[in-house]
Scaffold this motif. Structure first.
Motif, PDB file in Angstrom:
ATOM      1  N   ALA A  88      11.188 -38.943  43.804  1.00 48.94           N
ATOM      2  CA  ALA A  88      10.218 -39.324  44.836  1.00 48.94           C
ATOM      3  C   ALA A  88       8.795 -39.289  44.281  1.00 48.94           C
ATOM      4  O   ALA A  88       7.997 -40.209  44.530  1.00 48.94           O
ATOM      5  CB  ALA A  88      10.336 -38.387  46.036  1.00 48.94           C
ATOM      6  N   VAL A  89       8.479 -38.265  43.494  1.00 48.06           N
ATOM      7  CA  VAL A  89       7.125 -38.141  42.928  1.00 48.06           C
ATOM      8  C   VAL A  89       6.833 -39.329  42.006  1.00 48.06           C
ATOM      9  O   VAL A  89       5.752 -39.917  42.058  1.00 48.06           O
ATOM     10  CB  VAL A  89       6.980 -36.795  42.175  1.00 48.06           C
ATOM     11  CG1 VAL A  89       5.758 -36.807  41.269  1.00 48.06           C
ATOM     12  CG2 VAL A  89       6.889 -35.645  43.168  1.00 48.06           C
ATOM     13  N   LEU A  90       7.833 -39.698  41.174  1.00 48.09           N
ATOM     14  CA  LEU A  90       7.610 -40.807  40.240  1.00 48.09           C
ATOM     15  C   LEU A  90       7.476 -42.140  40.983  1.00 48.09           C
ATOM     16  O   LEU A  90       6.647 -42.972  40.620  1.00 48.09           O
ATOM     17  CB  LEU A  90       8.744 -40.867  39.210  1.00 48.09           C
ATOM     18  CG  LEU A  90       8.736 -39.722  38.190  1.00 48.09           C
ATOM     19  CD1 LEU A  90       9.943 -39.807  37.269  1.00 48.09           C
ATOM     20  CD2 LEU A  90       7.436 -39.723  37.371  1.00 48.09           C
ATOM     21  N   ILE A  91       8.296 -42.326  42.035  1.00 48.08           N
ATOM     22  CA  ILE A  91       8.177 -43.561  42.824  1.00 48.08           C
ATOM     23  C   ILE A  91       6.781 -43.644  43.448  1.00 48.08           C
ATOM     24  O   ILE A  91       6.113 -44.684  43.395  1.00 48.08           O
ATOM     25  CB  ILE A  91       9.274 -43.620  43.915  1.00 48.08           C
ATOM     26  CG1 ILE A  91      10.645 -43.849  43.260  1.00 48.08           C
ATOM     27  CG2 ILE A  91       8.973 -44.726  44.919  1.00 48.08           C
ATOM     28  CD1 ILE A  91      11.811 -43.763  44.234  1.00 48.08           C
ATOM     29  N   VAL A 125       6.603 -22.432  35.688  1.00 50.22           N
ATOM     30  CA  VAL A 125       6.507 -23.896  35.635  1.00 50.22           C
ATOM     31  C   VAL A 125       6.439 -24.468  37.051  1.00 50.22           C
ATOM     32  O   VAL A 125       5.621 -25.338  37.353  1.00 50.22           O
ATOM     33  CB  VAL A 125       7.717 -24.483  34.872  1.00 50.22           C
ATOM     34  CG1 VAL A 125       7.823 -25.984  35.093  1.00 50.22           C
ATOM     35  CG2 VAL A 125       7.602 -24.182  33.389  1.00 50.22           C
ATOM     36  N   LEU A 126       7.272 -23.924  37.942  1.00 55.54           N
ATOM     37  CA  LEU A 126       7.334 -24.468  39.293  1.00 55.54           C
ATOM     38  C   LEU A 126       6.047 -24.168  40.072  1.00 55.54           C
ATOM     39  O   LEU A 126       5.532 -25.031  40.796  1.00 55.54           O
ATOM     40  CB  LEU A 126       8.549 -23.891  40.030  1.00 55.54           C
ATOM     41  CG  LEU A 126       9.268 -24.836  40.980  1.00 55.54           C
ATOM     42  CD1 LEU A 126       9.537 -26.179  40.335  1.00 55.54           C
ATOM     43  CD2 LEU A 126      10.558 -24.226  41.466  1.00 55.54           C
ATOM     44  N   LEU A 127       5.517 -22.964  39.908  1.00 53.93           N
ATOM     45  CA  LEU A 127       4.251 -22.623  40.576  1.00 53.93           C
ATOM     46  C   LEU A 127       3.129 -23.516  40.054  1.00 53.93           C
ATOM     47  O   LEU A 127       2.290 -23.987  40.830  1.00 53.93           O
ATOM     48  CB  LEU A 127       3.900 -21.148  40.356  1.00 53.93           C
ATOM     49  CG  LEU A 127       4.777 -20.110  41.067  1.00 53.93           C
ATOM     50  CD1 LEU A 127       4.392 -18.699  40.635  1.00 53.93           C
ATOM     51  CD2 LEU A 127       4.673 -20.242  42.576  1.00 53.93           C
ATOM     52  N   THR A 128       3.135 -23.773  38.739  1.00 55.76           N
ATOM     53  CA  THR A 128       2.111 -24.636  38.156  1.00 55.76           C
ATOM     54  C   THR A 128       2.256 -26.059  38.673  1.00 55.76           C
ATOM     55  O   THR A 128       1.264 -26.736  38.957  1.00 55.76           O
ATOM     56  CB  THR A 128       2.200 -24.607  36.618  1.00 55.76           C
ATOM     57  OG1 THR A 128       2.255 -23.253  36.185  1.00 55.76           O
ATOM     58  CG2 THR A 128       1.003 -25.290  35.982  1.00 55.76           C
ATOM     59  N   SER A 129       3.518 -26.516  38.816  1.00 57.95           N
ATOM     60  CA  SER A 129       3.728 -27.867  39.332  1.00 57.95           C
ATOM     61  C   SER A 129       3.245 -27.973  40.776  1.00 57.95           C
ATOM     62  O   SER A 129       2.776 -29.021  41.218  1.00 57.95           O
ATOM     63  CB  SER A 129       5.199 -28.266  39.236  1.00 57.95           C
ATOM     64  OG  SER A 129       5.959 -27.662  40.251  1.00 57.95           O
ATOM     65  N   SER A 130       3.334 -26.865  41.527  1.00 59.12           N
ATOM     66  CA  SER A 130       2.805 -26.871  42.895  1.00 59.12           C
ATOM     67  C   SER A 130       1.288 -26.997  42.874  1.00 59.12           C
ATOM     68  O   SER A 130       0.706 -27.657  43.730  1.00 59.12           O
ATOM     69  CB  SER A 130       3.205 -25.588  43.636  1.00 59.12           C
ATOM     70  OG  SER A 130       4.229 -25.866  44.563  1.00 59.12           O
ATOM     71  N   LEU A 131       0.658 -26.353  41.884  1.00 55.86           N
ATOM     72  CA  LEU A 131      -0.806 -26.468  41.763  1.00 55.86           C
ATOM     73  C   LEU A 131      -1.191 -27.915  41.470  1.00 55.86           C
ATOM     74  O   LEU A 131      -2.076 -28.475  42.128  1.00 55.86           O
ATOM     75  CB  LEU A 131      -1.325 -25.549  40.650  1.00 55.86           C
ATOM     76  CG  LEU A 131      -2.820 -25.676  40.356  1.00 55.86           C
ATOM     77  CD1 LEU A 131      -3.654 -25.131  41.511  1.00 55.86           C
ATOM     78  CD2 LEU A 131      -3.193 -24.980  39.063  1.00 55.86           C
ATOM     79  N   THR A 132      -0.497 -28.551  40.497  1.00 58.26           N
ATOM     80  CA  THR A 132      -0.852 -29.929  40.172  1.00 58.26           C
ATOM     81  C   THR A 132      -0.572 -30.856  41.358  1.00 58.26           C
ATOM     82  O   THR A 132      -1.332 -31.787  41.602  1.00 58.26           O
ATOM     83  CB  THR A 132      -0.084 -30.434  38.929  1.00 58.26           C
ATOM     84  OG1 THR A 132       1.314 -30.288  39.163  1.00 58.26           O
ATOM     85  CG2 THR A 132      -0.477 -29.666  37.687  1.00 58.26           C
ATOM     86  N   LEU A 172       0.497 -36.512  39.715  1.00 60.69           N
ATOM     87  CA  LEU A 172       1.904 -36.694  40.092  1.00 60.69           C
ATOM     88  C   LEU A 172       2.796 -36.728  38.850  1.00 60.69           C
ATOM     89  O   LEU A 172       3.877 -36.122  38.834  1.00 60.69           O
ATOM     90  CB  LEU A 172       2.086 -37.980  40.907  1.00 60.69           C
ATOM     91  CG  LEU A 172       1.527 -37.983  42.337  1.00 60.69           C
ATOM     92  CD1 LEU A 172       1.904 -39.279  43.055  1.00 60.69           C
ATOM     93  CD2 LEU A 172       2.014 -36.786  43.137  1.00 60.69           C
ATOM     94  N   VAL A 173       2.343 -37.421  37.806  1.00 57.53           N
ATOM     95  CA  VAL A 173       3.136 -37.478  36.570  1.00 57.53           C
ATOM     96  C   VAL A 173       3.283 -36.074  35.986  1.00 57.53           C
ATOM     97  O   VAL A 173       4.375 -35.659  35.568  1.00 57.53           O
ATOM     98  CB  VAL A 173       2.486 -38.451  35.555  1.00 57.53           C
ATOM     99  CG1 VAL A 173       3.136 -38.316  34.181  1.00 57.53           C
ATOM    100  CG2 VAL A 173       2.596 -39.887  36.061  1.00 57.53           C
ATOM    101  N   ALA A 174       2.170 -35.309  35.984  1.00 57.41           N
ATOM    102  CA  ALA A 174       2.233 -33.936  35.466  1.00 57.41           C
ATOM    103  C   ALA A 174       3.232 -33.106  36.276  1.00 57.41           C
ATOM    104  O   ALA A 174       4.019 -32.331  35.717  1.00 57.41           O
ATOM    105  CB  ALA A 174       0.841 -33.297  35.524  1.00 57.41           C
ATOM    106  N   THR A 175       3.217 -33.294  37.596  1.00 62.77           N
ATOM    107  CA  THR A 175       4.145 -32.565  38.461  1.00 62.77           C
ATOM    108  C   THR A 175       5.588 -32.913  38.122  1.00 62.77           C
ATOM    109  O   THR A 175       6.442 -32.024  38.001  1.00 62.77           O
ATOM    110  CB  THR A 175       3.854 -32.907  39.937  1.00 62.77           C
ATOM    111  OG1 THR A 175       2.475 -32.640  40.209  1.00 62.77           O
ATOM    112  CG2 THR A 175       4.724 -32.100  40.879  1.00 62.77           C
TER     113      THR A 175
END
Lengths: 102, 252
Positions: free
Chosen positions: B201-204, B91-98, B118-121
């Motif tokens: 931070a990502v959501l902001i 999940v974390l590696l995929t979130s880095s891709l997004t 960003l929302v996907a991340t």
């Protein structure tokens, strides 16, 4: 603003790096299941370092960053290795750790 | 209509939001936009350097204790949920891709793409924390949380008794078994705390992006946010094998 620092990496490159990271994730779990004995830690850490380098160079764009950013990222690694190396050297040289074959 | 407003309308591309400032605003203390961007990225790397030092201190503590009592750490590691950790790494590696693709969208000036990536991340970051919470609750239930309720499982206590020459050595090994869990909960806890900050931070940034807050498509801002997110990912890349995967080969 097409600045030189805004080198745009292709989606293809990102996907290749991602695929490599996933393959290495399987490799690190697979390695842990093999009877490697004392080689487990070196194998796992080698894989982790390769993964980290790929993330830092491509995902974090250090490969395309300014020289100053490159130096800063390497300096961070240098401080971390100094911390580990000198702490461990202290423990080893004082015989505070059991070292096989000593 | 002045010529300025015409320009703004053109750049707004018919959206009913504030006109997009495609030109990056330049603070007066920078020579040019490139220098301004490089300064932000360099600043983030300085911060990440301190973060690397912080996590290195914990890794050093782990290294010393594991070198002192390798068997206790090996036995402790057997109680980690390998496949939940595997899923979380995925999940974390995929979130880095997004996140990386989100940064790319901002470089291309596609704001909507940035918001969605960003929302996907953030969603994947939340999924990581959810799985971590499940792991923690199972470990706490099995009395593996350090403290008064900590119990060394019987089979591990027996295994440690076999390799201990004296009762004192056994006590040390039992303590080191608990120390593995002290380090596990502290290091993964601090990592999870970084994840929480990252998700917020990502959501902001996604909300600000949606509201056209940034000039120059927010390329530098999103890039710097991405640096933090990838760093937290890199930390986990080391934590997963160190804590979950010491030795799964069974035969010892």
């Amino acid at each position: 603003m097409a600045n030189t620092e805004n080198h745009i990496i292709t989606v293809r490159t990102y996907l290749i790096v991602y695929a490599a990271l996933i393959v290495l994730l399987f490799a690190t779990v697979g390695g842990a299941m093999l009877p490697l004995g004392a080689m487990h830690l070196p194998v796992a850490m080698t894989i982790a370092v390769i993964k980290a380098v790929m993330i830092v160079l491509i995902f974090m764009h250090v490969y395309y960053s300014s020289a100053l950013t490159k130096i800063t990222s390497i300096a961070a690694l240098l401080w971390a290795s100094l911390l580990l190396a000198i702490t461990l050297a202290d423990y080893f040289s004082r015989g505070w750790l059991d070292i096989p074959g000593k | 209509m002045s010529s300025l407003s015409t320009t703004l309308e053109e750049t707004a591309l018919g959206r009913d939001v504030a006109p997009r400032r495609t030109e990056t605003l330049l603070s007066p203390h920078f020579d040019n936009v490139e220098q301004q961007s490089n300064a932000s990225i360099l600043g983030m790397w300085f911060f990440l350097s301190t973060e690397i030092m912080f996590f290195s201190g914990l890794i050093a503590a782990y290294t010393i204790y594991r070198a002192l009592s390798p068997e206790a750490f090996r036995l402790g590691s057997q109680h980690m949920h390998v496949w939940l950790g595997f899923f979380n790494t995925l999940v974390l590696l995929t979130s880095s891709l997004t996140m990386a693709l989100g940064v790319r969208e901002s470089q291309l000036g596609r704001r909507d793409g940035v918001v969605w990536y960003l929302v996907a991340t953030a969603v994947m970051g939340a999924a990581f924390l959810g799985v971590k919470a499940v792991e923690y609750s199972m470990e706490i239930e099995h009395h593996l949380f350090p403290g008064v309720n900590f119990q060394v499982p019987a089979e591990d206590a027996e295994a440690l008794a076999e390799i201990s020459a004296t009762p004192e050595e056994l006590q040390t090994n039992l303590g080191r078994f608990q120390m593995m869990f002290v380090l596990y909960f502290f290091i993964t806890g601090v990592h999870a705390f970084h994840m929480i900050i990252g998700i917020v931070a990502v959501l902001i940034m996604a909300a600000l992006m949606k509201r056209n807050w940034f000039s120059g498509n927010g390329t530098t801002q999103i890039e710097v946010l991405g640096l933090y997110w990838h760093f937290v990912d890199v930390v986990w890349v080391f934590l997963y094998p160190l804590l979950y995967l010491i030795d799964l080969s069974g035969g010892h």
